[in-house]
Design a protein around this motif. Structure first.
Motif, PDB file in Angstrom:
ATOM      1  N   THR A  64       3.835  10.631  -2.296  1.00 28.12           N
ATOM      2  CA  THR A  64       3.889   9.481  -1.379  1.00 28.12           C
ATOM      3  C   THR A  64       4.360   9.918   0.001  1.00 28.12           C
ATOM      4  OG1 THR A  64       4.352   7.955  -3.181  1.00 28.12           O
ATOM      5  CG2 THR A  64       4.918   7.215  -0.965  1.00 28.12           C
ATOM      6  N   LEU A  65       3.593   9.515   1.031  1.00 24.97           N
ATOM      7  CA  LEU A  65       3.995   9.758   2.416  1.00 24.97           C
ATOM      8  C   LEU A  65       4.560   8.505   3.073  1.00 24.97           C
ATOM      9  CD1 LEU A  65       1.010  11.962   3.625  1.00 24.97           C
ATOM     10  CD2 LEU A  65       3.240  12.704   2.739  1.00 24.97           C
ATOM     11  N   PHE A  66       3.931   7.353   2.818  1.00 25.69           N
ATOM     12  CA  PHE A  66       4.372   6.078   3.389  1.00 25.69           C
ATOM     13  C   PHE A  66       4.180   4.979   2.344  1.00 25.69           C
ATOM     14  CE2 PHE A  66       3.333   8.487   7.200  1.00 25.69           C
ATOM     15  CZ  PHE A  66       4.345   8.147   8.080  1.00 25.69           C
ATOM     16  N   ARG A  67       4.981   3.902   2.480  1.00 28.22           N
ATOM     17  CA  ARG A  67       4.762   2.645   1.774  1.00 28.22           C
ATOM     18  C   ARG A  67       4.752   1.529   2.817  1.00 28.22           C
ATOM     19  NH1 ARG A  67       8.781   0.919  -1.149  1.00 28.22           N
ATOM     20  NH2 ARG A  67       7.518  -0.524  -2.375  1.00 28.22           N
ATOM     21  N   ARG A  98       9.228   5.850   4.602  1.00 28.70           N
ATOM     22  CA  ARG A  98       8.562   6.996   5.257  1.00 28.70           C
ATOM     23  C   ARG A  98       9.103   8.267   4.625  1.00 28.70           C
ATOM     24  NH1 ARG A  98       8.446   9.125  11.567  1.00 28.70           N
ATOM     25  NH2 ARG A  98       8.655  11.329  11.002  1.00 28.70           N
ATOM     26  N   MET A  99       8.212   9.027   4.007  1.00 30.82           N
ATOM     27  CA  MET A  99       8.586  10.301   3.399  1.00 30.82           C
ATOM     28  C   MET A  99       7.960  11.495   4.119  1.00 30.82           C
ATOM     29  SD  MET A  99      10.535   9.293   0.977  1.00 30.82           S
ATOM     30  CE  MET A  99      10.740  10.823   0.096  1.00 30.82           C
ATOM     31  N   ALA A 100       7.016  11.225   5.032  1.00 32.52           N
ATOM     32  CA  ALA A 100       6.313  12.309   5.725  1.00 32.52           C
ATOM     33  C   ALA A 100       7.204  12.924   6.782  1.00 32.52           C
ATOM     34  CB  ALA A 100       5.029  11.792   6.351  1.00 32.52           C
ATOM     35  N   VAL A 101       7.195  14.270   6.831  1.00 31.27           N
ATOM     36  CA  VAL A 101       7.948  15.034   7.823  1.00 31.27           C
ATOM     37  C   VAL A 101       7.016  16.112   8.367  1.00 31.27           C
ATOM     38  CG1 VAL A 101       9.951  16.508   8.259  1.00 31.27           C
ATOM     39  CG2 VAL A 101      10.109  14.629   6.619  1.00 31.27           C
ATOM     40  N   GLU A 102       7.019  16.304   9.659  1.00 33.84           N
ATOM     41  CA  GLU A 102       6.145  17.297  10.282  1.00 33.84           C
ATOM     42  C   GLU A 102       6.426  18.678   9.710  1.00 33.84           C
ATOM     43  OE1 GLU A 102       6.338  17.238  14.483  1.00 33.84           O
ATOM     44  OE2 GLU A 102       5.493  15.221  14.691  1.00 33.84           O
ATOM     45  N   GLY A 103       5.312  19.378   9.376  1.00 37.09           N
ATOM     46  CA  GLY A 103       5.411  20.740   8.866  1.00 37.09           C
ATOM     47  C   GLY A 103       5.582  20.846   7.368  1.00 37.09           C
ATOM     48  N   MET A 104       5.782  19.754   6.700  1.00 37.87           N
ATOM     49  CA  MET A 104       6.003  19.809   5.249  1.00 37.87           C
ATOM     50  C   MET A 104       4.698  20.054   4.511  1.00 37.87           C
ATOM     51  SD  MET A 104       6.463  15.799   4.138  1.00 37.87           S
ATOM     52  CE  MET A 104       6.404  16.173   2.394  1.00 37.87           C
ATOM     53  N   MET A 105       4.809  20.575   3.315  1.00 42.78           N
ATOM     54  CA  MET A 105       3.672  20.761   2.431  1.00 42.78           C
ATOM     55  C   MET A 105       3.674  19.598   1.436  1.00 42.78           C
ATOM     56  SD  MET A 105       1.069  22.358   1.198  1.00 42.78           S
ATOM     57  CE  MET A 105       0.184  22.509  -0.337  1.00 42.78           C
ATOM     58  N   SER A 106       2.599  18.852   1.436  1.00 43.11           N
ATOM     59  CA  SER A 106       2.499  17.686   0.558  1.00 43.11           C
ATOM     60  C   SER A 106       1.492  17.963  -0.544  1.00 43.11           C
ATOM     61  CB  SER A 106       2.061  16.449   1.362  1.00 43.11           C
ATOM     62  OG  SER A 106       1.860  15.360   0.481  1.00 43.11           O
ATOM     63  N   GLU A 107       1.941  17.818  -1.764  1.00 42.87           N
ATOM     64  CA  GLU A 107       1.048  18.006  -2.891  1.00 42.87           C
ATOM     65  C   GLU A 107       0.213  16.740  -3.113  1.00 42.87           C
ATOM     66  OE1 GLU A 107       3.405  19.041  -6.221  1.00 42.87           O
ATOM     67  OE2 GLU A 107       3.963  21.015  -5.439  1.00 42.87           O
ATOM     68  N   ALA A 108      -0.891  16.904  -3.815  1.00 41.68           N
ATOM     69  CA  ALA A 108      -1.767  15.750  -4.094  1.00 41.68           C
ATOM     70  C   ALA A 108      -1.001  14.690  -4.886  1.00 41.68           C
ATOM     71  CB  ALA A 108      -2.995  16.226  -4.883  1.00 41.68           C
ATOM     72  N   SER A 155       0.839  -1.200   0.000  1.00 37.68           N
ATOM     73  CA  SER A 155       0.000   0.000   0.000  1.00 37.68           C
ATOM     74  C   SER A 155       0.874   1.249   0.000  1.00 37.68           C
ATOM     75  CB  SER A 155      -0.924   0.030   1.223  1.00 37.68           C
ATOM     76  OG  SER A 155      -1.818  -1.077   1.197  1.00 37.68           O
ATOM     77  N   VAL A 156       0.427   2.228  -0.762  1.00 33.90           N
ATOM     78  CA  VAL A 156       1.076   3.541  -0.787  1.00 33.90           C
ATOM     79  C   VAL A 156       0.105   4.547  -0.177  1.00 33.90           C
ATOM     80  CG1 VAL A 156       1.991   5.380  -2.248  1.00 33.90           C
ATOM     81  CG2 VAL A 156       2.481   2.996  -2.800  1.00 33.90           C
ATOM     82  N   ILE A 157       0.559   5.309   0.819  1.00 34.93           N
ATOM     83  CA  ILE A 157      -0.278   6.312   1.469  1.00 34.93           C
ATOM     84  C   ILE A 157       0.090   7.667   0.880  1.00 34.93           C
ATOM     85  CG2 ILE A 157      -0.762   7.535   3.612  1.00 34.93           C
ATOM     86  CD1 ILE A 157       0.245   3.863   3.585  1.00 34.93           C
ATOM     87  N   SER A 158      -0.875   8.301   0.234  1.00 38.36           N
ATOM     88  CA  SER A 158      -0.681   9.631  -0.343  1.00 38.36           C
ATOM     89  C   SER A 158      -1.979  10.418  -0.190  1.00 38.36           C
ATOM     90  CB  SER A 158      -0.271   9.561  -1.811  1.00 38.36           C
ATOM     91  OG  SER A 158      -1.282   8.918  -2.571  1.00 38.36           O
ATOM     92  N   LEU A 159      -1.918  11.731  -0.396  1.00 41.18           N
ATOM     93  CA  LEU A 159      -3.081  12.612  -0.227  1.00 41.18           C
ATOM     94  C   LEU A 159      -3.716  12.907  -1.580  1.00 41.18           C
ATOM     95  CD1 LEU A 159      -1.624  15.097   2.403  1.00 41.18           C
ATOM     96  CD2 LEU A 159      -2.922  12.996   2.791  1.00 41.18           C
ATOM     97  N   ARG A 160      -5.023  13.213  -1.556  1.00 47.01           N
ATOM     98  CA  ARG A 160      -5.745  13.536  -2.772  1.00 47.01           C
ATOM     99  C   ARG A 160      -5.962  15.044  -2.939  1.00 47.01           C
ATOM    100  NH1 ARG A 160     -10.459   8.856  -2.648  1.00 47.01           N
ATOM    101  NH2 ARG A 160      -9.036   7.091  -2.346  1.00 47.01           N
ATOM    102  N   ALA A 161      -5.375  15.748  -2.018  1.00 47.79           N
ATOM    103  CA  ALA A 161      -5.454  17.210  -2.099  1.00 47.79           C
ATOM    104  C   ALA A 161      -4.202  17.791  -1.446  1.00 47.79           C
ATOM    105  CB  ALA A 161      -6.710  17.740  -1.402  1.00 47.79           C
TER     106      ALA A 161
END
Length: 482
Positions: free
Chosen positions: A307-310, A294-304, A197-203
């Motif tokens: 990838t944040l996690f695998r 793990r690509m997520a870091v607190e305070g970062m701006m993530s585009e739609a 599974s890949v965890i990413s945002l849709r917005a």
């Protein structure tokens, strides 16, 4: 007689004994009988009493039993004659020649219903010399007749019990059974593609907090990963709360919009019940497994779409093995395999081939096989090397021991045991090998008895018989031209 004369006479006797040794073997004399005769002659020359010089006792193990009248009949076990007399044991020190086909015996009596035709007479010493009429060789031994329809023209050979035991001839029966053939191939462990599974945002969103998980951490399904703030999601939530407060019910369109933006259903239900919106939206793990990235870091701006996690479920893994193109005909989906790993000891894990990939590698000319293995303890890790043993087609085939097969490149044969000491080479076509056995495609059927040891000795003697038969075959006279 003077002493010098006796010495000269002894020399003559010794020379004659050396020449007569060959003839003695052909005449069927044993070591014991020759010793007795030598003792008698020497005693007469020296003027001594024969009775005073006892013959040596035979020594060694009993290797076969012979007819008490000296007839060409032997037995590998104790036996009796037709009139009830016991066969005499022959020990290893008495054995000189045990093959009746090498003895100059008289032609056998004609069979009932007609006489056998003598094709030619062959040299008793096995030399490539034949004669159309009876004759003797330079040592006075009779040539041996070869009959029409006999073994001589087929390359077969007869071996006496003593000679079989002395040369270590052993036989085995051709059997119809699955061949224990296998193929070894290298393999590598990969993750199950269906359980990643890949965890990413849709917005577009800001990452407010990140859970205390890192690469390699084990996580359970539904555990929180990050909390985010997204202006687009916040606007959709506000519209949803307004609809709930004003109409007292959820509008399907507003709810569907939130689900399309990736807001968890649990969060939507809680907001509908409480009637209050929220700014921070939690994102939960969609499955249990191990965090691969793990690509997520607190305070970062993530585009739609970023990838944040695998996360991967490693309870089941794949082993991808590569086999030669030529082996594909013997491999089918469902074939049993045994997979071993260098880092996990010598114990092999059983499994089955799940899929044979439809393409071959253009460079290596190999095909890929997929094997699914359970991994409850998580000991199998991605990219581990594996040794895969594939059990080939288990259809029953006719098979014989590998030692029974003779391959000289010009000819491939096995030696058939025809019974009563008779053997014949039989051309065969062979197939796969495995477990010390070899498949016989044609030439031998189940139940045939073949020689599994000392095959080359019998084959060499049968080739000699066949060569003699070919030399003795009369040349066809050229036809007269009109």
């Amino acid at each position: 007689m003077s002493g010098a004369a006796r010495l000269v006479t002894l020399g003559v006797v010794a020379g004659a004994a050396a020449w007569g040794g060959l003839a003695a073997g052909e005449r069927g004399f044993t070591v014991s009988s020759l010793q007795d005769a030598a003792v008698m002659q020497v005693s007469m020359l020296l003027g001594r009493d024969v009775a005073a010089m006892p013959a040596p006792e035979p020594t060694g193990a009993v290797i076969y039993w012979r007819h008490p009248d000296g007839l060409p009949e032997w037995s590998g076990t104790e036996a009796v004659t037709a009139d009830g007399r016991a066969f005499l044991p022959v020990r290893s020190s008495e054995d000189i020649s045990l093959d009746p086909s090498d003895k100059p015996v008289a032609a056998p009596a004609p069979e009932e219903g007609g006489e056998r035709t003598v094709l030619y007479y062959r040299n008793p010493m096995g030399l490539p010399d034949t004669s159309p009429v009876p004759k003797k060789d330079s040592m006075g031994m009779d040539y041996i007749p070869v009959y029409e329809g006999g073994d001589g023209d087929e390359g077969s050979v007869t071996v006496s019990p003593g000679k079989r035991q002395r040369t270590g001839v052993r036989t085995s029966e051709a059997v119809l059974a699955p061949l224990a053939a296998s193929l070894r191939a290298p393999g590598i462990v990969v993750l199950d593609e269906r359980k990643i599974s890949v965890i990413s945002l849709r917005a577009d969103a800001f990452i407010e907090t990140v859970a205390d998980v890192t690469t390699g951490s084990t996580i359970a399904e539904g555990a929180p990963l990050v909390t985010i703030y997204s202006p687009e999601i916040a606007s959709a939530l506000a519209q949803f709360v307004t609809d709930v407060r004003s109409e007292g019910r959820q509008r399907e369109g507003a709810r569907q919009r939130l689900e399309n933006l990736g807001v968890p259903g649990e969060v939507i239900d809680r907001i509908a019940i409480e009637g209050q919106t929220t700014v921070s939206i939690p994102i939960m793990a969609p499955r249990s497994g191990v965090v691969l990235e793990r690509m997520a870091v607190e305070g970062m701006m993530s585009e739609a779409g970023e990838t944040l996690f695998r996360i991967a479920d490693v309870s089941t893994v794949w082993v991808i093995a590569e086999v030669p193109e030529s082996a594909l005909t013997d491999i089918v989906p469902g074939s049993e395999v045994r997979v071993s790993f260098q880092g996990l000891g010598e114990e092999a894990t059983p499994g089955r081939i799940a899929t044979i990939y439809p393409e071959l590698d253009l460079l290596t000319r190999t095909a890929k096989l997929r094997i699914e293995l359970p991994n409850p303890d998580g000991l199998l890790r991605a990219n581990m090397f594996a040794d895969v043993e594939i059990m080939l087609d288990q259809t029953p085939v006719v098979q014989v021991p590998e030692g029974a097969f003779i391959d000289t490149r010009d000819r491939q044969v096995v030696i058939l045991d025809l019974g009563e000491g008779r053997f014949r080479p039989e051309p065969v076509i062979v197939g796969r090998r495995g477990g010390g056995m070899i498949e016989i495609v044609s030439g031998v059927v189940a139940g045939d008895v073949v020689v599994s040891a000392a095959t080359f000795l019998i084959d060499a003697e049968s080739n000699l018989n066949a060569a003699l038969a070919a030399l003795a075959a009369p040349d066809s006279a050229p036809e007269a031209k009109p």
